[in-house]
Write an enzyme that holds these catalytic residues in place. Structure first.
Site, PDB file in Angstrom:
ATOM      1  N   PHE A 100     -18.334   5.303  15.565  1.00  0.00           N
ATOM      2  CA  PHE A 100     -18.674   5.754  16.866  1.00  0.00           C
ATOM      3  C   PHE A 100     -20.005   6.435  16.385  1.00  0.00           C
ATOM      4  CE2 PHE A 100     -19.062   9.337  20.479  1.00  0.00           C
ATOM      5  CZ  PHE A 100     -18.732   8.498  20.805  1.00  0.00           C
ATOM      6  N   SER A 134     -19.016  16.124  23.956  1.00  0.00           N
ATOM      7  CA  SER A 134     -18.448  15.910  22.839  1.00  0.00           C
ATOM      8  C   SER A 134     -17.998  13.833  23.050  1.00  0.00           C
ATOM      9  CB  SER A 134     -16.836  16.504  23.088  1.00  0.00           C
ATOM     10  OG  SER A 134     -16.483  15.311  24.125  1.00  0.00           O
ATOM     11  N   LYS A 135     -17.773  13.843  21.586  1.00  0.00           N
ATOM     12  CA  LYS A 135     -17.402  11.953  21.791  1.00  0.00           C
ATOM     13  C   LYS A 135     -16.560  11.955  23.041  1.00  0.00           C
ATOM     14  CE  LYS A 135     -14.894   9.418  19.183  1.00  0.00           C
ATOM     15  NZ  LYS A 135     -14.811   9.449  17.176  1.00  0.00           N
ATOM     16  N   ARG A 136     -16.073  12.543  24.198  1.00  0.00           N
ATOM     17  CA  ARG A 136     -15.909  11.396  25.318  1.00  0.00           C
ATOM     18  C   ARG A 136     -15.801  12.007  25.872  1.00  0.00           C
ATOM     19  NH1 ARG A 136     -11.559  14.498  21.989  1.00  0.00           N
ATOM     20  NH2 ARG A 136     -11.996  16.486  23.777  1.00  0.00           N
ATOM     21  N   ASP A 137     -17.118  12.698  26.604  1.00  0.00           N
ATOM     22  CA  ASP A 137     -17.798  12.331  26.932  1.00  0.00           C
ATOM     23  C   ASP A 137     -19.078  11.256  27.673  1.00  0.00           C
ATOM     24  OD1 ASP A 137     -17.284  15.495  28.289  1.00  0.00           O
ATOM     25  OD2 ASP A 137     -18.556  16.206  26.343  1.00  0.00           O
TER      26      ASP A 137
END
Ligand code: GLU
Length: 460
Positions: free
Chosen positions: A25, A230-233
């Site tokens: 990522f 965060s990674k999901r944003d």
């Protein structure tokens, strides 16, 4: 500039690095760190290295490395040196790859042996520990200012930290410092989350008898509401911008503004200009807030003012990502097709609506309802339009427009009654580029074919 009594003379050429761990990522925070390092190297005429921190073998994979390389290439951040790859088409000057920590195990063992031999490290329960100084360590950070780090209460109980685990794995602090040392890094520019590691790193440099590099810790990127990103944003992954059709120059410009700003609150600043203006003490000390709306706006601005050639390049890349084989069409056709889309496109994913129909054999409708709507059109009128088009002497935007208007006048209908089904028949979409220009580019033959297709279908 903050002065650091142990820093190296300013005359030493700048050498900086981006040192990501391959997690699969590439966070925009990481991309910004890479960008700031690259900018500083280019501004000073120094050297920018890429170093993959892949000592954690369990998490590593070639795909995870590719994510990083793809992101950096897309942003245009080229690195200057590294092991030869033997691949002349590889990016980076002289076809060099990044450095990989996984290939440097021998070097770490040598350095650890030296630390042990010189009393800076010792074995303890199978692991190797570094003898950490007990006194506070001052970090003269170029962005954060002077930070004095004392041992935490937990560290006071056991100040000496592990540099090689009992399974033989060297840990992050050691490999990071050994590499910065071996690679002659003069400035460590990285995320503020690493400030807490820096006292350990400085202590290691000193144990090796070398002045530590200068440090510049960049504040974090927060969501627009101030929460931690965060990674999901949405927007956290750099690769999502490729998929969503952003122009790399707009994203690079936006990343520059996350923690740095030119004088006069300017927002559209091209990368070459940032290169000339960028310097470390100007990095803002407060956390940056990520504003997706502003990025969208900036992207639109870049596309509006972009040269026809650059638009063509990015539009073709987007079409190819969507699976259209533009290479199978004559270059002049592709160029003309893409040009008609330029005034409308704000994001390259939109070329699906504004240009994909040029490259399809069979019509595809945006929705099933549009297909039904088209098949319900007055066939007699559409047949007359086809005949008028077939009779036009020289096919271009003007003549097809005149032919359509003549059919409408003769039938005493508004031109919209012809324009709308015609657009659907040639493009499958109710929106698109200027219709008559699209007809010209498609060419009479394809336009007639598409009208014939409608006329030969059973009416809805
Ligand atoms: N591998 C570390 C990271 O990904 C590098 C830290 C540094 O730049 O020194 O955060």
């Amino acid at each position: 500039m903050t002065t650091n009594s142990v820093s190296l003379p300013d005359a030493r050429p700048v050498r900086v690095r981006f040192a990501p761990s391959p997690t699969g990522f590439l966070h925009i925070g990481g991309a910004r760190t890479a960008l700031f390092n690259w900018l500083y190297a280019r501004h000073t005429g120094g050297t920018f290295l890429l170093r993959i921190e892949d000592t954690d073998a369990a998490r590593n994979s070639q795909e995870a490395v590719e994510v990083i390389l793809t992101g950096l290439r897309w942003l245009g951040l080229d690195w200057d040196e590294g092991p030869l790859t033997g691949d002349a088409s590889a990016p980076g000057k002289g076809a060099v790859g990044p450095y990989f920590q996984s290939q440097r195990g021998d070097r770490y063992r040598e350095r650890v042996a030296w630390l042990v031999a010189n009393g800076h490290a010792y074995e303890h329960e199978g692991a190797i520990r570094f003898r950490m100084p007990r006194d506070p360590i001052v970090i003269p950070d170029l962005v954060v200012g002077k930070v004095t780090r004392e041992l935490t209460d937990r560290e006071k109980l056991e100040p000496d930290f592990v540099i090689v685990r009992s399974d033989g794995q060297p840990v992050f602090h050691l490999v990071n410092v050994v590499d910065d040392l071996d690679m002659g890094i003069t400035h460590v520019i990285r995320g503020e989350d690493h400030l807490s590691n820096t006292a350990k790193h400085i202590a290691l440099f000193r144990a090796f008898g070398v002045a530590p590099p200068e440090y510049a810790h960049i504040p974090l990127i927060l969501n627009i509401d101030g929460s931690k990103m965060s990674k999901r944003d949405k927007g956290a992954s750099l690769l999502s911008y490729i998929e969503e059709g952003f122009a790399p120059e707009a994203v690079a410009n936006y990343l520059c503004l996350l923690g740095w700003s030119p004088k006069g609150n300017r927002e559209v600043v091209s990368l070459p200009e940032v290169v000339s203006l960028f310097d470390l003490p100007q990095i803002l000390r407060h956390n940056a807030r990520f504003d997706l709306k502003k990025l969208h706006w900036l992207n639109g601005e870049y596309i509006k003012t972009m040269s026809g050639e650059r638009f063509h390049e990015l539009a073709v890349q987007a079409l190819q990502r969507m699976g259209f084989n533009t290479a199978a069409f004559p270059a002049a056709y592709v160029k003309a097709a893409v040009e008609t889309a330029k005034p409308k496109v704000k994001q390259f994913t939109e070329v699906r609506h504004f240009a994909a129909f040029y490259f399809r054999d069979e019509l595809e409708f945006d929705t099933a309802e549009l297909r039904t709507e088209l098949l319900a059109t007055d066939r007699v009128l559409l047949g007359r339009l086809r005949a008028a088009f077939a009779a036009v002497a020289a096919w271009d935007a003007k003549s097809s427009e005149a032919a359509l208007k003549a059919v409408a006048t003769e039938a005493a209908v508004k031109i919209g009654l012809l324009v709308h089904p015609l657009r659907l028949a040639v493009s499958g979409s109710p929106v698109g580029p200027s219709l008559y220009h699209a007809l010209e580019v498609l060419g009479r033959e394809k336009v007639l074919q598409r009208l014939d297709w409608v006329l030969n279908q059973a009416p809805a």
